[in-house]
Design a protein around this motif. Structure first.
Motif, PDB file in Angstrom:
ATOM      1  N   THR A 198       0.860  -1.178   0.000  1.00 44.53           N
ATOM      2  CA  THR A 198       0.000   0.000   0.000  1.00 44.53           C
ATOM      3  C   THR A 198       0.900   1.233   0.000  1.00 44.53           C
ATOM      4  O   THR A 198       1.783   1.348   0.854  1.00 44.53           O
ATOM      5  CB  THR A 198      -0.925   0.047   1.227  1.00 44.53           C
ATOM      6  N   SER A 340      -0.577   1.476  -6.353  1.00 43.65           N
ATOM      7  CA  SER A 340      -1.423   1.539  -5.167  1.00 43.65           C
ATOM      8  C   SER A 340      -1.859   2.962  -4.880  1.00 43.65           C
ATOM      9  O   SER A 340      -3.037   3.224  -4.584  1.00 43.65           O
ATOM     10  CB  SER A 340      -0.671   0.968  -3.957  1.00 43.65           C
ATOM     11  N   GLN A 346      -4.511  -1.969  -2.225  1.00 43.76           N
ATOM     12  CA  GLN A 346      -3.317  -2.788  -2.103  1.00 43.76           C
ATOM     13  C   GLN A 346      -2.996  -3.393  -3.474  1.00 43.76           C
ATOM     14  O   GLN A 346      -3.901  -3.790  -4.213  1.00 43.76           O
ATOM     15  CB  GLN A 346      -3.524  -3.922  -1.107  1.00 43.76           C
TER      16      GLN A 346
END
Length: 349
Positions: A198, A340, A346
């Motif tokens: 992320t 991301s 994610q």
């Protein structure tokens, strides 16, 4: 008699001056023969014995040069490394490896076809603080690790003059590629490939066109891994924060080698890479029946180990100190972080 590796250094900017030439000069087994400088002969001020040429082609025409060290701006890494490999040279290339995974995969395949070593310069594997973190974890001082946090912050609240390519959007610039390549590589050395990434990437300085703040989460079952770099941090916090089920380890300060090299010191000096006691990390943990709070002496850093590894790979067929496939994984994590941030989710590397 020790075998000598003849070396050509491509560019004599900060990286060439600080991180490569001093080691190639002081370490037995290497002969720094030729330096590419487009317009000046600055390398001769410290290394009067070197040949200075104006182009990579001139350097590659010298059959005696076995190893080419590429320290050109990031967007030139792919083309310069490819040309050197095609000329039959072994290559050390500065990080970040290249601009994208396609380029990385192509160079890895080319090196295998040419039967030449391709090694990416991830020198911060031999930072004092990272070496200390590795030992703390290896000796189980914290119990099962649940949280790992790595920061590499700076305070540069202006657009840097004279470093135009570093402030340009062209080709692998910004702190994610610059400092992020180090932090990601260190995390991958400890924990392997994450399941997902992320990324929160920001442009915060006035007039900036590059990412100057990133916050990454590398997703594992355990521990939670956070990586961050910000160019607007005037008051620095810990460099590493580790929490385990038995205790915590916090480490402030930066490895002293870069500052020493910039000050003109040689990496074969006594006490190289040693940190002062005031920068030793703090340990608070349960050790058997005892609750322990104290300082952990920092393991000395040693960038010499990178070139010792290069020498062993070229002369003894030992494993290279940094595998190009490891640098490829770092590149994949960088690209996953970018996706991301763009897509708000994610992304698997």
């Amino acid at each position: 008699m020790q075998q000598t590796i003849t070396v050509g250094l491509v560019a004599y900017g900060m990286s060439g001056q600080v991180f490569h030439a001093p080691f190639l000069h002081t370490l037995p087994g290497f002969q720094l023969k030729t330096v590419v400088e487009r317009h000046a002969e600055k390398s001769k001020e410290r290394y009067p014995y070197v040949n200075v040429v104006r182009s990579l082609d001139e350097l590659l025409a010298d059959d005696s040069i076995e190893l080419v060290v590429v320290t050109t701006p990031n967007h030139l890494h792919y083309a310069d490394t490819k040309k050197a490999l095609e000329a039959g040279k072994h290559v050390v290339v500065e990080k970040p490896f290249v601009e994208n995974t396609t380029q990385a995969e192509e160079l890895i395949a080319l090196a295998k076809r040419q039967n030449r070593h391709l090694i990416v310069y991830q020198n911060r594997r031999w930072d004092s603080d990272f070496q200390t973190v590795k030992k703390v974890l290896a000796q189980g001082m914290l119990g099962d690790l649940v949280h790992f946090e790595s920061h590499y912050d700076r305070y540069v609240n202006y657009i840097r003059p004279g470093n135009t390519w570093k402030e340009d959007t062209q080709g692998a610039t910004g702190v994610l590629y610059d400092l992020g390549a180090h932090l990601i590589d260190q995390a991958l050395q400890l924990f392997g490939a994450p399941k997902a990434v992320t990324g929160d990437l920001r442009v915060e300085r006035e007039g900036s066109r590059i990412i100057d703040n990133f916050h990454l989460t590398l997703h594992y079952d355990r521990p939670r891994v956070l990586i961050q770099s910000n160019m607007l941090v005037r008051e620095l916090g810990p460099r590493f924060i580790l929490h385990g089920v038995n205790g915590s380890f916090l480490k402030w300060g930066l490895d002293p080698q870069e500052a020493a090299l910039k000050a003109g010191r040689w990496p074969n000096e006594a006490g190289w890479g040693t940190e002062p006691e005031n920068l030793w990390g703090k340990l608070n943990t349960q050790w058997g029946d005892l609750h322990t709070i104290g300082r952990i002496e920092t393991v000395p850093g040693d960038y010499n180990q990178f070139y010792h590894g290069v020498y062993a790979a070229l002369t003894e067929d030992a494993p290279v100190p940094v595998k190009p496939e490891e640098a490829l994984l770092t590149q994949k994590v960088i690209e996953a972080a970018i996706r991301s941030a763009e897509e708000g989710r994610q992304v698997a590397p």
